[in-house]
Design a protein around this motif. Structure first.
Motif, PDB file in Angstrom:
ATOM      1  N   GLU A   1       0.831  -1.200   0.000  1.00  0.00           N
ATOM      2  CA  GLU A   1       0.000   0.000   0.000  1.00  0.00           C
ATOM      3  C   GLU A   1       0.870   1.257   0.000  1.00  0.00           C
ATOM      4  N   GLN A   2       1.923   1.248   0.793  1.00  0.00           N
ATOM      5  CA  GLN A   2       2.859   2.375   0.831  1.00  0.00           C
ATOM      6  C   GLN A   2       3.504   2.555  -0.540  1.00  0.00           C
ATOM      7  N   TYR A   3       3.844   1.445  -1.198  1.00  0.00           N
ATOM      8  CA  TYR A   3       4.471   1.516  -2.515  1.00  0.00           C
ATOM      9  C   TYR A   3       3.501   2.103  -3.546  1.00  0.00           C
ATOM     10  N   GLU A   4       2.232   1.721  -3.472  1.00  0.00           N
ATOM     11  CA  GLU A   4       1.243   2.265  -4.405  1.00  0.00           C
ATOM     12  C   GLU A   4       1.094   3.775  -4.228  1.00  0.00           C
ATOM     13  N   ARG A   5       1.074   4.244  -2.980  1.00  0.00           N
ATOM     14  CA  ARG A   5       1.010   5.694  -2.729  1.00  0.00           C
ATOM     15  C   ARG A   5       2.262   6.386  -3.258  1.00  0.00           C
ATOM     16  N   PHE A   6       3.415   5.750  -3.048  1.00  0.00           N
ATOM     17  CA  PHE A   6       4.691   6.299  -3.507  1.00  0.00           C
ATOM     18  C   PHE A   6       4.699   6.452  -5.032  1.00  0.00           C
TER      19      PHE A   6
END
Length: 121
Positions: free
Chosen positions: A102-107
């Protein structure tokens, strides 16, 4: 960020950001490694090495050799000359634990959004 965040939070955010860039680079070039190997100053940090493993979802092996870069150059030269050489051994390994998808998708979404402004002054 809030006033409740301190230097430790900022330091971790920087390390997570760098690990997100590593993952992005791997995905951009469509690399499909089964593991990552690290060496050098940053690799001496257990938290940093674990963050890389968590964010990339790959085992991260730390070199047992203090001069892994020099050994790598030696190995390439030895192979070019047809000589056998002992590869760099792993001292220990870090396995992925936390999920950062999820953090990677936001990034990546943020990166796409601001990429048009890069290089403009």
């Amino acid at each position: 960020m809030t006033f409740g965040h301190g230097p430790g939070h900022v330091a971790r955010a920087v390390l997570e950001g760098l690990a997100l860039v590593v993952r992005h680079c791997l995905e951009t070039v469509r690399a499909r490694p089964t593991e990552l190997r690290v060496c050098g100053g940053g690799a001496s940090s257990d938290p940093w090495t674990q963050i890389i493993s968590d964010v990339t979802g790959l085992p991260v092996l730390r070199s047992a050799d203090a001069e892994a870069g020099a050994r790598g150059a030696y190995l390439i030269g030895a192979r070019a000359l047809g000589l056998e050489a002992r590869p760099v051994e792993a001292r220990d390994a870090f396995r992925p634990g936390a999920d950062h998808d999820e953090q990677y998708e936001r990034f990546t979404a943020l990166r796409r959004a601001v990429s048009a402004t890069w290089g403009k002054q």
